[in-house]
Design an enzyme around this catalytic site. Structure first.
Site, PDB file in Angstrom:
ATOM      1  N   LYS A 115      -1.549   2.330   1.420  1.00 28.80           N
ATOM      2  CA  LYS A 115      -0.402   3.050   1.971  1.00 28.80           C
ATOM      3  C   LYS A 115       0.903   2.497   1.396  1.00 28.80           C
ATOM      4  O   LYS A 115       0.899   1.488   0.700  1.00 28.80           O
ATOM      5  CB  LYS A 115      -0.437   2.971   3.502  1.00 28.80           C
ATOM      6  CG  LYS A 115      -1.752   3.503   4.103  1.00 28.80           C
ATOM      7  CD  LYS A 115      -1.951   4.990   3.870  1.00 28.80           C
ATOM      8  CE  LYS A 115      -3.389   5.477   3.961  1.00 28.80           C
ATOM      9  NZ  LYS A 115      -4.160   5.216   5.127  1.00 28.80           N
TER      10      LYS A 115
HETATM   11  C1  LIG Z   1      -5.263   5.687   6.053  1.00 29.88           C
HETATM   12  C2  LIG Z   1      -5.358   6.830   6.946  1.00 29.88           C
HETATM   13  C3  LIG Z   1      -5.814   6.732   8.276  1.00 29.88           C
HETATM   14  C4  LIG Z   1      -6.438   5.496   8.842  1.00 29.88           C
HETATM   15  O1  LIG Z   1      -5.761   4.346   8.658  1.00 29.88           O
HETATM   16  P1  LIG Z   1      -6.540   2.949   8.695  1.00 29.88           P
HETATM   17  O2  LIG Z   1      -5.409   1.986   8.772  1.00 29.88           O
HETATM   18  O3  LIG Z   1      -7.318   2.842   7.439  1.00 29.88           O
HETATM   19  O4  LIG Z   1      -7.373   2.924   9.910  1.00 29.88           O
HETATM   20  C5  LIG Z   1      -5.788   7.845   9.071  1.00 29.88           C
HETATM   21  N1  LIG Z   1      -5.361   9.026   8.621  1.00 29.88           N
HETATM   22  C6  LIG Z   1      -4.933   9.180   7.366  1.00 29.88           C
HETATM   23  C7  LIG Z   1      -4.452  10.522   6.935  1.00 29.88           C
HETATM   24  C8  LIG Z   1      -4.945   8.111   6.484  1.00 29.88           C
HETATM   25  O5  LIG Z   1      -4.537   8.283   5.226  1.00 29.88           O
END
Ligand SMILES: *Cc1c(COP(=O)(O)O)cnc(C)c1O
Length: 392
Positions: free
Chosen positions: A191
């Site tokens: 992210k």
């Molecule tokens: C990364 C992501 C998540 C989950 O996040 P985590 O921190 O990996 O649990 C949920 N929804 C979307 C759209 C994502 O890209």
């Protein structure tokens, strides 16, 4: 300019890579030496910084951007017998959390242009059981918040924004997370900022924030020196101070990170808009340089014009020293969801995009030359495998 697959001399270009500075690495070492390594002062400090970042809304940090959504659903009182409207084009976490709390996901198709949930299709999907909307800002491109909240208000629905990918994105000039109902972010390494694993949830008031703290850690409420009560069944979702220290070192860079991403995306658009390349029929994302944080740059392959499949394109990109990704396969076609009754043909736009979408490398440490290398490799592969031979 050489178009031979000569990338073997260049280092492998990954799909994405976090940028973590030396000051942060030293800060992590300090936390490790401090004697307090799990949730403590660094978590509080990160929450205070995020509180400011989101314009003074209550926010709590957690060990994922998945539990944040599950907890939001619990706080909203969503459970067995309830329905939650969401998109089939997302990371499967988005709808797994709905099943996790015992509710039923109700998918509606995407808008093939934005690749986000088609807001026009939400109202026909609302039933007496609908409790919440759970939209996703795919690749950081924000869902229309005006329309979204107009629908939510009219039908008295809660909203859990899966903003996992849209940290730093804006809608109408306002930061995602600084307004709205529940807003969930992820700090996974892919992210735009990271805490290794982690996430945060923006809430509406202190009552919700207190509940979120309880769900975060076994439902425990402490008082005095020895007082302990448990009023809700919570889990184990707290963020460590080590992770929070990483986040504290990331947050000051978010604007620069996102500006660099936008600059690289401009280079992608520039190179991909050359007439010979545009003729290949690649699907491009909307050119949003005001709202999106450009979490990803995703093209949609013209499958009807290619003699090879996406996996072959990915393999050939890999052989050229370039990583690519798929974000995402359609959720409703996973075995768990098929068993619940969904099938091929239910959401044609999502299915077509999910079959052909390809994420290209994009991260702040990339260069314009890296972008050129990606585009050259992709164009070479598409041209070599086009159904009708091209003459130039
Ligand atoms: C990364 C992501 C998540 C989950 O996040 P985590 O921190 O990996 O649990 C949920 N929804 C979307 C759209 C994502 O890209």
């Amino acid at each position: 300019m050489s178009t031979s697959p000569a990338a073997s001399t260049a280092p492998f270009l990954p799909l994405t890579r976090p940028t973590i500075d030396e000051e942060t690495i030293a800060g992590v070492a300090d936390v490790l030496r401090s004697g307090w390594i799990t949730s403590g002062p660094k978590v509080k400090e990160l929450e205070a910084k995020l509180f400011d970042y989101f314009g003074g809304r209550p926010v709590r940090v957690f060990n994922s951007g998945t539990c944040t959504m599950e907890i939001a659903l619990r706080i909203a009182g969503v459970g067995p017998g309830d329905e939650v409207i969401t998109t089939p084009l997302s990371w499967v976490a988005t709808s797994n959390v709905i099943l996790e709390v015992g509710a039923r996901p109700v998918f509606v198709d995407i808008d093939p242009v934005t690749r986000n949930i088609d807001l026009e299709k939400i109202e026909p999907a609302i039933t007496a059981k609908t409790r919440a909307l759970l939209p996703v800002d795919l690749a950081g491109f924000p869902v229309d918040r005006d329309r979204l909240y107009a629908i939510a208000r009219q039908h008295k629905l809660r909203v859990i924004e899966d903003a996992a990918q849209s940290f730093g994105s804006t809608w109408g000039g306002r930061r995602i997370g600084s307004f709205g109902d529940f807003v969930s972010f992820s700090f996974h390494p892919n992210k735009n900022i990271t805490t290794i694993e982690g996430g945060c949830l923006v809430l509406n008031d202190e009552r919700e924030a207190k509940l979120a703290e309880q769900y975060r850690l076994q439902g425990v409420v402490r008082s005095g020196f020895d007082g302990m009560e448990v009023e809700v069944v919570g889990g184990k979702f707290n963020l460590t101070d080590v992770a929070a220290r990483v986040g504290l070192g990331q947050l000051p860079h978010i604007d620069a990170f996102n500006a660099k991403r936008a600059e690289l995306v401009r280079a992608y658009f520039e190179l991909l808009s050359a007439p010979a390349i545009a003729a290949l029929g690649l699907g491009l994302p909307p050119q949003d340089f005001s709202g999106s944080n450009w979490h990803m740059f995703q093209v949609v392959l013209p499958d009807d014009q290619l003699t090879i499949k996406r996996a072959d394109v990915m393999a050939q990109m890999h052989a050229s020293g370039i990583g690519t990704g798929v974000h995402y396969p359609a959720i409703h076609l996973f075995a768990v969801y098929r068993r619940l009754g969904w099938k091929e043909g239910d959401f044609p736009f999502a299915e077509k995009v999910c079959r052909n979408i390809l994420t290209l490398p994009l991260f702040p440490a990339m260069t314009r030359d890296d972008v050129r290398r990606v585009v050259e490799a992709l164009v070479r592969i598409l041209e070599a495998n086009a159904k009708n031979e091209r003459h130039s």
